[in-house]
Design a protein around this motif. Structure first.
Motif, PDB file in Angstrom:
ATOM      1  N   HIS A  52       0.836  -1.199   0.000  1.00  0.00           N
ATOM      2  CA  HIS A  52       0.000   0.000   0.000  1.00  0.00           C
ATOM      3  C   HIS A  52       0.874   1.253   0.000  1.00  0.00           C
ATOM      4  CE1 HIS A  52      -3.284   2.733   0.996  1.00  0.00           C
ATOM      5  NE2 HIS A  52      -2.542   3.217   1.974  1.00  0.00           N
ATOM      6  N   SER A  56       2.621   3.541  -3.535  1.00  0.00           N
ATOM      7  CA  SER A  56       1.860   4.788  -3.522  1.00  0.00           C
ATOM      8  C   SER A  56       2.621   5.974  -4.083  1.00  0.00           C
ATOM      9  CB  SER A  56       1.420   5.108  -2.084  1.00  0.00           C
ATOM     10  OG  SER A  56       2.539   5.377  -1.270  1.00  0.00           O
ATOM     11  N   LEU A 106      -3.296  10.815   6.179  1.00  0.00           N
ATOM     12  CA  LEU A 106      -2.841  10.723   4.792  1.00  0.00           C
ATOM     13  C   LEU A 106      -1.354  10.441   4.736  1.00  0.00           C
ATOM     14  CD1 LEU A 106      -4.477  13.700   2.821  1.00  0.00           C
ATOM     15  CD2 LEU A 106      -5.043  11.287   2.635  1.00  0.00           C
ATOM     16  N   ARG A 108       1.352  10.356   1.304  1.00  0.00           N
ATOM     17  CA  ARG A 108       1.514  10.449  -0.146  1.00  0.00           C
ATOM     18  C   ARG A 108       0.166  10.575  -0.858  1.00  0.00           C
ATOM     19  NH1 ARG A 108       6.182   5.760  -0.523  1.00  0.00           N
ATOM     20  NH2 ARG A 108       7.925   7.057   0.205  1.00  0.00           N
ATOM     21  N   GLY A 109      -0.718  11.362  -0.238  1.00  0.00           N
ATOM     22  CA  GLY A 109      -1.989  11.664  -0.869  1.00  0.00           C
ATOM     23  C   GLY A 109      -3.044  10.581  -0.758  1.00  0.00           C
ATOM     24  N   LYS A 110      -2.737   9.478  -0.092  1.00  0.00           N
ATOM     25  CA  LYS A 110      -3.698   8.393   0.089  1.00  0.00           C
ATOM     26  C   LYS A 110      -3.925   8.172   1.584  1.00  0.00           C
ATOM     27  CE  LYS A 110      -2.228   4.702  -1.851  1.00  0.00           C
ATOM     28  NZ  LYS A 110      -1.833   3.514  -2.660  1.00  0.00           N
ATOM     29  N   SER A 111      -4.984   7.431   1.894  1.00  0.00           N
ATOM     30  CA  SER A 111      -5.195   7.077   3.298  1.00  0.00           C
ATOM     31  C   SER A 111      -3.972   6.346   3.824  1.00  0.00           C
ATOM     32  CB  SER A 111      -6.427   6.189   3.438  1.00  0.00           C
ATOM     33  OG  SER A 111      -7.596   6.899   3.129  1.00  0.00           O
ATOM     34  N   SER A 112      -3.513   6.725   5.000  1.00  0.00           N
ATOM     35  CA  SER A 112      -2.355   6.060   5.594  1.00  0.00           C
ATOM     36  C   SER A 112      -2.712   4.622   5.954  1.00  0.00           C
ATOM     37  CB  SER A 112      -1.880   6.810   6.840  1.00  0.00           C
ATOM     38  OG  SER A 112      -2.903   6.846   7.814  1.00  0.00           O
TER      39      SER A 112
END
Length: 338
Positions: A52, A56, A106, A108-112
């Protein structure tokens, strides 16, 4: 209070990661393949969590430093691939751990990862990646490289704990803060740049030059990140703008603004950082005060100074495509502020 002026003064610095990307392209393909291989496990959640974050994005600058600095001294073996992968795994592990400590939503712009799989899984998968990193270091048979990277792992952990100890404390000094980022961020840059010449059999002087380069580069990189938290773009920053402020992190811009502020302004900073009064209105006021006291611009100046120190560390090396690529990385890291 009025509108907030541009966050920093115009910065003429430019730079590109293209030279180092081009220089390390074929080796990075092998690193990426090894990353995917070593992130695998029969325990299903491990590759899910690891991939993930690994998939990312991120420029993988640290492993590229290892590959580029090995190439700088004509290395032709295989071990730089394992060391570069180890460096990236160490970095990924610290990100997983940091997001738990910081309660970040967050990355890198995604959900951690912690938002999807929870804190326990994030910490344990980070530990798995550290274990894999040390396995690969041992496989190279270089005790010197193992020593540098294992020392770095300890120093990074110390830096994280030091950050906890100064978090939410407005009496933190600039020297205190530089000590934090020297440990938690710059140490891995320094180690990544040093193990390349180690594996290539470079002289002690050349090793020190590349370590000094990595250390100064890492500090500059973090100082720019600190500025971006008050005016960057979430997609570029990889987290929500203002996260440092909302988490009560005392970074250099805040230290400078606090030191230069009047009593009312100092009370605002104490309430916001120490007292948790950090809503959107408080963030807007924080940005106003940072601009008023030139705290962002002066933080950029500090980053530029460390960038020049990184460039000076390379000055004794012969001019080459490799040295040019490393110099461009300096400019790129600072130019992110534009």
């Amino acid at each position: 209070m009025g509108s907030v002026a541009p966050l920093v003064k115009e910065n003429k610095t430019s730079g590109s990661v293209k030279p180092i990307v081009d220089l390390t392209r074929s080796d990075m393909e092998r690193v990426n393949a090894l990353i995917l291989s070593k992130a695998g496990s029969d325990v299903e959640m491990i590759p899910e969590v690891a991939n993930h974050l690994i998939s990312s994005g991120g420029k993988r600058l640290r492993p590229m430093l290892t590959l580029a600095t090995a190439a700088l001294f004509g290395y032709r073996g295989e071990h730089h691939i394992r060391l570069a992968t180890s460096v990236e795994f160490m970095h990924t592990a610290t990100l997983l751990h940091d997001d738990v400590v910081d309660e970040s939503d967050l990355r890198r712009g995604k959900s951690s990862a912690r938002m999807i799989w929870g804190n326990q899984a994030s910490v344990l998968v980070g530990d798995f990646l550290l274990g894999q990193a040390f396995r690969m270091m041992v496989e190279t048979g270089s005790m010197e490289a193992l020593s540098v990277l294992s020392d770095a792992a300890a120093v990074i952990a110390e830096g994280e704990v030091l950050q906890l100890s100064v978090s939410k404390k407005m009496e933190t000094t600039e020297d205190d803060y530089i000590a934090v980022i020297r440990g938690k961020t710059a140490e891995l840059f320094a180690a990544a740049a040093e193990v390349g010449p180690i594996i290539a059999g470079a002289t002690a002087a050349d090793r020190k030059a590349l370590r000094d380069y990595g250390m100064a580069l890492g500090i500059a990189f973090q100082l720019v990140d600190d500025v971006l938290d008050y005016g960057g773009d979430s997609a570029d920053l990889g987290k929500n703008v203002g996260d440092d402020f909302r988490e009560g992190k005392v970074t250099l811009p805040i230290i400078l603004a606090y030191q230069r502020g009047n009593d009312d302004e100092k009370a605002f900073w104490r309430n916001a950082i120490e007292g948790g009064e950090n809503d959107d209105a408080a963030l807007e006021k924080a940005r106003f005060l940072l601009e008023k006291h030139a705290a962002l611009a002066d933080s950029v100046d500090r980053a530029l100074s460390y960038g020049e120190a990184a460039r000076a560390a390379l000055s004794g090396l012969p001019r080459s495509d490799g040295r040019h690529a490393l110099e461009e990385v300096i400019d790129f890291c600072i130019a992110r502020i534009n």
